[in-house]
Design an enzyme around this catalytic site. Structure first.
Site, PDB file in Angstrom:
ATOM      1  N   ASP A  25     -24.151 126.552 -11.238  1.00  0.00           N
ATOM      2  CA  ASP A  25     -23.561 126.690 -12.574  1.00  0.00           C
ATOM      3  C   ASP A  25     -24.639 127.236 -13.511  1.00  0.00           C
ATOM      4  O   ASP A  25     -25.718 126.655 -13.638  1.00  0.00           O
ATOM      5  CB  ASP A  25     -23.074 125.321 -13.048  1.00  0.00           C
ATOM      6  CG  ASP A  25     -22.628 125.306 -14.494  1.00  0.00           C
ATOM      7  OD1 ASP A  25     -22.337 126.393 -15.039  1.00  0.00           O
ATOM      8  OD2 ASP A  25     -22.574 124.210 -15.080  1.00  0.00           O
ATOM      9  N   ASP A  29     -20.806 124.397 -17.620  1.00  0.00           N
ATOM     10  CA  ASP A  29     -19.433 123.868 -17.628  1.00  0.00           C
ATOM     11  C   ASP A  29     -19.132 123.054 -16.371  1.00  0.00           C
ATOM     12  O   ASP A  29     -17.995 122.625 -16.166  1.00  0.00           O
ATOM     13  CB  ASP A  29     -18.419 125.002 -17.797  1.00  0.00           C
ATOM     14  CG  ASP A  29     -18.451 126.014 -16.655  1.00  0.00           C
ATOM     15  OD1 ASP A  29     -19.273 125.858 -15.728  1.00  0.00           O
ATOM     16  OD2 ASP A  29     -17.653 126.981 -16.701  1.00  0.00           O
ATOM     17  N   ASP A 102     -13.429 137.890  -0.391  1.00  0.00           N
ATOM     18  CA  ASP A 102     -12.331 137.168   0.249  1.00  0.00           C
ATOM     19  C   ASP A 102     -11.021 137.764  -0.247  1.00  0.00           C
ATOM     20  O   ASP A 102     -10.637 137.573  -1.403  1.00  0.00           O
ATOM     21  CB  ASP A 102     -12.424 135.680  -0.112  1.00  0.00           C
ATOM     22  CG  ASP A 102     -11.824 134.771   0.938  1.00  0.00           C
ATOM     23  OD1 ASP A 102     -10.821 135.166   1.544  1.00  0.00           O
ATOM     24  OD2 ASP A 102     -12.368 133.672   1.155  1.00  0.00           O
ATOM     25  N   ASP A 204      -7.907 136.498   4.287  1.00  0.00           N
ATOM     26  CA  ASP A 204      -7.333 135.157   4.351  1.00  0.00           C
ATOM     27  C   ASP A 204      -6.006 135.163   5.117  1.00  0.00           C
ATOM     28  O   ASP A 204      -5.173 136.068   4.949  1.00  0.00           O
ATOM     29  CB  ASP A 204      -7.112 134.656   2.916  1.00  0.00           C
ATOM     30  CG  ASP A 204      -6.636 133.232   2.850  1.00  0.00           C
ATOM     31  OD1 ASP A 204      -7.346 132.345   3.337  1.00  0.00           O
ATOM     32  OD2 ASP A 204      -5.534 133.005   2.297  1.00  0.00           O
ATOM     33  N   GLU A 267      -9.062 135.909   9.169  1.00  0.00           N
ATOM     34  CA  GLU A 267      -8.834 134.485   9.420  1.00  0.00           C
ATOM     35  C   GLU A 267      -7.573 134.356  10.262  1.00  0.00           C
ATOM     36  O   GLU A 267      -6.470 134.661   9.799  1.00  0.00           O
ATOM     37  CB  GLU A 267      -8.675 133.702   8.113  1.00  0.00           C
ATOM     38  CG  GLU A 267      -8.546 132.199   8.387  1.00  0.00           C
ATOM     39  CD  GLU A 267      -8.133 131.396   7.172  1.00  0.00           C
ATOM     40  OE1 GLU A 267      -8.412 130.188   7.168  1.00  0.00           O
ATOM     41  OE2 GLU A 267      -7.524 131.958   6.242  1.00  0.00           O
ATOM     42  N   HIS A 329     -15.306 126.219   3.955  1.00  0.00           N
ATOM     43  CA  HIS A 329     -14.759 125.514   2.797  1.00  0.00           C
ATOM     44  C   HIS A 329     -13.518 124.711   3.145  1.00  0.00           C
ATOM     45  O   HIS A 329     -13.065 123.903   2.334  1.00  0.00           O
ATOM     46  CB  HIS A 329     -14.436 126.522   1.695  1.00  0.00           C
ATOM     47  CG  HIS A 329     -13.365 127.501   2.085  1.00  0.00           C
ATOM     48  ND1 HIS A 329     -13.542 128.472   3.052  1.00  0.00           N
ATOM     49  CD2 HIS A 329     -12.087 127.653   1.664  1.00  0.00           C
ATOM     50  CE1 HIS A 329     -12.448 129.175   3.187  1.00  0.00           C
ATOM     51  NE2 HIS A 329     -11.532 128.697   2.358  1.00  0.00           N
ATOM     52  N   ASP A 330     -12.945 124.924   4.336  1.00  0.00           N
ATOM     53  CA  ASP A 330     -11.743 124.203   4.754  1.00  0.00           C
ATOM     54  C   ASP A 330     -12.023 123.079   5.742  1.00  0.00           C
ATOM     55  O   ASP A 330     -11.179 122.193   5.916  1.00  0.00           O
ATOM     56  CB  ASP A 330     -10.747 125.167   5.412  1.00  0.00           C
ATOM     57  CG  ASP A 330     -10.077 126.107   4.421  1.00  0.00           C
ATOM     58  OD1 ASP A 330      -9.944 125.736   3.242  1.00  0.00           O
ATOM     59  OD2 ASP A 330      -9.695 127.213   4.835  1.00  0.00           O
TER      60      ASP A 330
END
Length: 521
Positions: A25, A29, A102, A204, A267, A329-330
């Site tokens: 970051d 935020d 992506d 994706d 993917e 990330h999954d």
């Protein structure tokens, strides 16, 4: 193949996935952004990888954290703007690295202008850009298809009296790739980013993008039981992996090839025989790398892995290049799945198998289990199907950079909790430790660069004691052997070693210690 000298960068190299919300970051935020990624590029370059894959950074209402795209040719303001992207792209290329975006072709956001227009009227010029159908005879959904996030894959639109299809959230309506205008618009979006200088795309849920004509019901899955995701109650026979999708992948590949040295990674979750079809043929190639998730999906023992690796290698067409993934990330973190000791072995496996490896941010630190309190859960998949262990927040937690407040990731509380051991498990601490996970990854990646046998050499499984995986990599006159002990007891080393690297220090003397991997001449 081992003596080829024309391996493109995506065969020789290693890919590093960044989840932008959780990398760095820069504006206080609590959410990562493009300027933050630029600030931390030296860490990525020092690892020794070759390309960065960025999870979606396009404008999005964030119903599914960027996988609901509202503009395929822009940047989400939370992350920055096109100028910030151009600066990041320049900075990445200046370090000799590639950039992959992506691309999300199966569905858009319901706030995309295309869908807003499509939904406005049955007679809209873009009505057929999405998949609309009349209700069934009983007034219900057109068929029995189930969303990957649970519930019907159809959403009723009262204003027009029809249902639209959404393979994921209702806020993610599926695009109709059978419509030539929609297909042209999506290929134009890819062209926009290629023209801007990106080096490729991770695509994706590519195997979802075409549905069977007539939309027949999917058959029941006889192996389904409660406690498994609702999606798996049916076999996705008619809603995924349709023959027409391969022609679209070939068009995407032709576009990428027209730009020269570019790469497409698809993917695709399918059995080996169907998975291999996504390479296409030499005359009509499809994606360069259909993602291979089998190191994530299979049990962590030597016999299972040996059989899986052999079957995968055997399934590849002669022109197909393998690839491997142990985290994303999954998926659950590899150190959470197998423990930190075996996570070191997994790192050696990933980076010494034949094929292109993809690393996921934070795995180079050995981040393990991160429990997300109920009031901090953000993942819509977990919120819709709680209690069955499918939450993805646990792998999306912020990168811990140092021991300063909020781990140097932000100056405020991050959007997701940090790993609980962040004061000691962070980049700065591991850089000072010659036996850390980060040091191991850097040494493994350096070996891949130094030894063509590891980067592009042939592969052969060898006999090994129970619980041990042994294989050989060979290129020209160079021959290296890798032995991985997947047990918590010592095993005989099945060859006389000249050890280049051990996952444990010092190097072994004729014995493969518990939870140890070695690379030897």
């Amino acid at each position: 193949m081992s003596n080829r000298t024309d391996h493109p960068w995506w065969e020789r190299g290693t890919i590093y996935q960044i989840y932008p919300r959780s990398f760095q970051d820069s504006d206080g935020d609590g959410v990562g952004d493009l300027a933050g990624i630029e600030r931390r590029l030296d860490h990525v370059a020092a690892l020794g990888v070759d390309a960065i894959w960025l999870s979606p950074i396009f404008p999005s209402p964030m119903a599914d954290f960027g996988y609901d795209v509202a503009d395929y040719c822009g940047i989400e303001p939370l992350f920055g703007d096109l100028a910030a992207f151009d600066r990041l792209l320049t900075a990445i290329h200046a370090r000799g690295l590639k950039v992959l975006l992506d691309f999300v072709p199966n569905h858009s956001s319901d706030q995309h202008p295309w869908f807003v227009e499509s939904r406005a009227s049955r007679h809209s010029a873009k009505r057929d850009w999405y998949i609309w159908r009349d209700p069934a005879s009983d007034g219900g959904p057109p068929n029995n298809w189930i969303s990957d996030f649970g519930g019907s894959a159809w959403e009723y639109d009262a204003a027009s009296g029809q249902y639209y299809l959404h393979a994921f959230l209702r806020q993610q309506p599926d695009l109709n790739w059978r419509n030539p205008e929609l297909k042209a618009a999506m290929l134009d979006a890819m062209r926009f980013w290629f023209d801007r200088g990106v080096d490729g795309f991770r695509i994706d849920v590519l195997w979802h993008i075409v549905k069977a004509e007539g939309f027949p019901d999917n058959p029941p899955n006889p192996y389904w039981r409660p406690g498994i995701t609702e999606r798996d109650r049916l076999i996705q026979q008619h809603s995924t992996d349709q023959p027409e999708a391969h022609a679209i992948a070939a068009e995407m590949r032709a576009l990428a090839d027209s730009y020269g040295d570019r790469v497409l990674i698809g993917e695709i979750f399918l059995p080996n025989d169907r998975h291999a079809r996504w390479y296409g043929t030499p005359e009509r190639p499809q994606v360069h790398l259909p993602f291979n998730f089998q190191l994530i999906e299979n049990a962590w023992d030597a016999a299972t892995l040996r059989d899986m690796i052999a079957a995968y290698e055997a399934s590849l067409p002669p022109h197909g290049w393998p690839n491997w993934v142990i985290g994303s990330h999954d998926a659950p973190r590899i150190a959470a799945r197998v423990g930190e000791a075996q996570a070191r072995v997994a790192a050696m496996l990933l980076l010494t198998l034949r094929g292109t490896p993809t690393l996921y941010q934070g795995d180079e630190l050995g981040i393990g289990q991160v429990d997300i309190p109920a009031d901090r859960i953000r993942d819509p998949q977990e919120l819709r199907q709680p209690g069955i262990g499918i939450g993805r927040d646990r792998s999306r937690t912020p990168m811990p950079w140092d021991a300063s407040p909020f781990a140097g990731f932000s100056t405020v509380e991050p959007w997701l909790p940090l790993n609980p051991d962040w004061p000691t498990r962070n980049v700065a601490a591991q850089e000072q430790d010659p036996r850390s996970m980060l040091t191991l990854y850097r040494r493994l990646l350096a070996l891949r660069r130094a030894h063509p046998a590891l980067a592009v050499g042939d592969f052969r499984l060898l006999d090994a004691p129970d619980g041990v995986l042994v294989y050989e990599r060979r290129h020209g006159d160079e021959r290296l052997r890798i032995a991985l002990n997947l047990t918590d007891s010592s095993k005989p080393l099945p060859f006389a070693p000249e050890v280049l690297l051990s996952t444990l220090d010092p190097a072994p003397d004729g014995v493969l210690r518990a939870n140890e991997g070695v690379i030897s001449r």
